[in-house]
Design an enzyme around this catalytic site. Structure first.
Site, PDB file in Angstrom:
ATOM      1  N   SER A 269       0.595  -1.270   0.040  1.00  0.00           N
ATOM      2  CA  SER A 269       0.541   0.120  -0.247  1.00  0.00           C
ATOM      3  C   SER A 269       0.862   1.518  -0.221  1.00  0.00           C
ATOM      4  CB  SER A 269      -1.148  -0.072   0.988  1.00  0.00           C
ATOM      5  OG  SER A 269      -2.158   0.490   0.939  1.00  0.00           O
ATOM      6  N   ASP A 460      -8.127  -6.032  -5.812  1.00  0.00           N
ATOM      7  CA  ASP A 460      -7.944  -4.859  -5.115  1.00  0.00           C
ATOM      8  C   ASP A 460      -8.051  -3.956  -6.439  1.00  0.00           C
ATOM      9  OD1 ASP A 460      -7.297  -3.181  -3.068  1.00  0.00           O
ATOM     10  OD2 ASP A 460      -5.133  -2.490  -3.795  1.00  0.00           O
ATOM     11  N   HIS A 519      -5.967  -6.293  -1.518  1.00  0.00           N
ATOM     12  CA  HIS A 519      -4.510  -5.742  -1.187  1.00  0.00           C
ATOM     13  C   HIS A 519      -3.844  -6.163  -0.052  1.00  0.00           C
ATOM     14  CE1 HIS A 519      -3.773  -1.393  -0.599  1.00  0.00           C
ATOM     15  NE2 HIS A 519      -3.697  -1.476   0.628  1.00  0.00           N
TER      16      HIS A 519
END
EC number: 3.4.16.5
Length: 543
Positions: A269, A460, A519
């Site tokens: 991320s 994601d 994710h």
């Protein structure tokens, strides 16, 4: 853990943000990457507004009118976490950076020079040997503790797990969650660590832990994340990089038995911002005891200009999953992107707070907002968002566990309470313009020295695979042409059975898409993620 969308869509601007010309110029060489203007005192918003050019003021006012709720004034910095510092006698090891800096050696020319580079005199590291039998997280040797910057009153918490296999020879991996402002202990207990936490607070063994064949360090950073604390703040990526170099230098000095093995930085991320900077900070020190060999970034945010273009395709059925938005919503996103792109380009060109903050707020509202308002999970396009504000009940279970007094005592935590994500930090980074800065420009310098893996779960939304693949192909570096010619090939566990992903690689650059991963790839596809790690560390893609 992730990009915190609640902060993304609120982005409340405070009464004090960075001055207009706090500009971070990206380097032609690692030694040029400096904290620079980011260390200057923050100005009041009203004072800083006086310095705005007419164009910058117009952009700021335009976005403020579009999203007035995102420009409400609020306290910029959060209150420091209550904490009680333990006496030095309660720690098993304490090492001081000043002692390391006082070690001089003779170079090949007969001149005296420091054994290790870097400004370390204000740092120290406290370490506790964790008794594996107390918590039962894993049976391996464990250390936890704090990196202390006494001058700035910063205290970063880390937890080290030795390899289950051959720690004397296995690589060492640093894991970083994103946010910015989310604890890496989320990665430990929800994704890739030795154990997970059940709903009733019990420990559940993870057979696919990344310490199966590597020793792993989980670090809560920047300060005031997880078990870390400070009376001050870090609100930009470059400032955080100095702390990482100090931590690793002191750690490998205290534990030289791990210093000879290969070292790798991994994360997900917002670590797409962190890792290029942290790696370049390490590589800028030619006399170091950190054997950095590669970096791995999972579902990262690295090149906003390229990646934000792919929110509309991902939301509208072009990423391999059914569309979440209807035709009119998709059209609205198509219409919004040119303005978003223009704002990001302004940010890239000026790297100014007053260009980068409006870009972040406009683009997040225009390109992420329509999807989030459907109630679908931004971290996994296949699922609705759960009752937790970050969509996963497991975060509540982990937070409850890490707030237990016996857990905090076992690892030496000094704060009064633990939270998975600190949204004040998320907002602070956004309001310093850090969110949209062009950190991808550092990657070519990394590729000249070490291999880089960009991997992405294909389900994601927030940092989706389409955007990640696109920015790797758009990146200008000497190997770009050959990399773009490389074909995507099936990625299989042990080379057998059905493909669990697709991979392309050329030179030092590799992109890997993991099927049916969100994710957090290790959470959704634990076996595939461990296979990826083991093959990467073995050099299968780049040796």
């Amino acid at each position: 853990m992730k990009v915190a969308t609640s902060a993304l869509l609120v982005g409340a601007v405070s009464a004090s943000v960075g001055p207009q010309q706090q500009v971070l110029k990206f380097p032609d060489s690692f030694s040029e990457l400096k904290e620079g203007a980011w260390s200057k005192p923050l100005h009041k918003l009203e004072e800083s507004l006086k310095t705005l050019t007419g164009e910058a003021r117009a952009v700021w006012d335009e976005v403020a009118m579009m999203f007035p709720e995102s420009f409400e004034k609020a306290a910029f910095f959060s209150e420091p976490k209550p904490h009680t510092r333990k006496h030095d006698s309660e720690w098993d090891h304490i090492i001081k950076g000043a002692d390391i800096q006082n070690v001089w050696v003779e170079n090949k020319n007969g001149d005296k020079e420091r054994e290790i580079d870097g400004k370390l005199e204000n740092y120290s590291m406290r370490t506790k040997k964790v008794d594996p039998s107390v918590l039962g997280v894993d049976k391996v040797k464990q250390y936890s503790g704090y990196l202390d910057d006494e001058e700035e009153d910063k205290h970063l918490f880390y937890w080290f797990f030795e390899s289950r296999n051959d720690p004397k020879n296995d690589p060492v991996v640093l894991w970083l969650n994103g946010g910015p402002g989310c604890s890496s202990l989320t990665g430990l207990f929800m994704e890739l660590g030795p154990a997970s936490i059940t709903k009733d607070g019990k420990i559940k063994h993870n057979p696919y832990s990344w310490n199966s064949n590597a020793s792993v360090i989980f670090l809560d950073q920047p300060v005031n994340v997880g078990y870390s604390y400070s009376s001050g703040q870090v609100s930009n990526t470059v400032a955080a990089g100095k702390d990482i170099y100090a931590l690793l230098t002191l750690f490998f000095k205290q534990f030289p038995e791990y210093a000879e093995q290969s070292f790798h930085i991994s994360g997900e991320s917002y670590a797409g911002h962190y890792i290029p900077v942290f790696a370049s900070e390490i590589l800028s020190h030619k006399k170091r005891n950190i054997n950095l060999q590669s970096v791995l970034i999972g579902n990262g945010l690295t090149d906003g200009l390229t990646q934000y273009e792919y929110y509309r395709p991902m939301a509208c059925g072009e990423g391999g999953w059914p569309a979440v938005l209807d035709e009119s919503q998709c059209k609205a996103m198509d219409n919004a992107y040119p303005r978003c792109a223009s704002l990001i380009e302004n940010c890239y060109n000026s790297e100014s707070v007053w260009s980068c903050v409006p870009a972040s707020i406009y683009c997040n509202n225009a390109m992420i907002g329509p999807y989030q308002r459907t109630g679908q999970n931004v971290y996994d396009i296949r699922k609705p968002c759960g009752s937790n504000s970050l969509c996963y009940d497991e975060l509540d279970w982990i937070q409850a566990y890490l707030n237990k007094k016996e857990v905090m005592k076992a690892v030496g935590a000094e704060i009064s309470s633990y939270e998975s994500c600190n949204f004040d930090i998320n907002r602070n980074f956004l309001l310093q313009g850090d969110w949209m800065k062009p950190f991808h420009r550092i990657v070519p310098g990394l590729l000249a020295e070490i291999p880089v893996l960009i991997y992405a779960g294909d389900a994601d939304y927030i940092c989706n695979w389409l955007g990640n693949k696109a920015w790797t192909e758009a990146l200008e570096w000497p190997g770009q042409k050959d990399y773009n010619k490389a074909e995507m090939e099936d990625f299989k566990i042990d080379g057998k059975g059905e493909a669990v992903g697709q991979v392309k690689s050329s030179g030092n650059f590799t992109f890997l898409k993991i099927h049916a991963g969100g994710h957090m790839v290790p959470y959704d596809q634990p076996e595939a993620s461990l296979t990826m790690l083991n093959r990467w560390l073995a050099g299968d893609f780049w040796a």
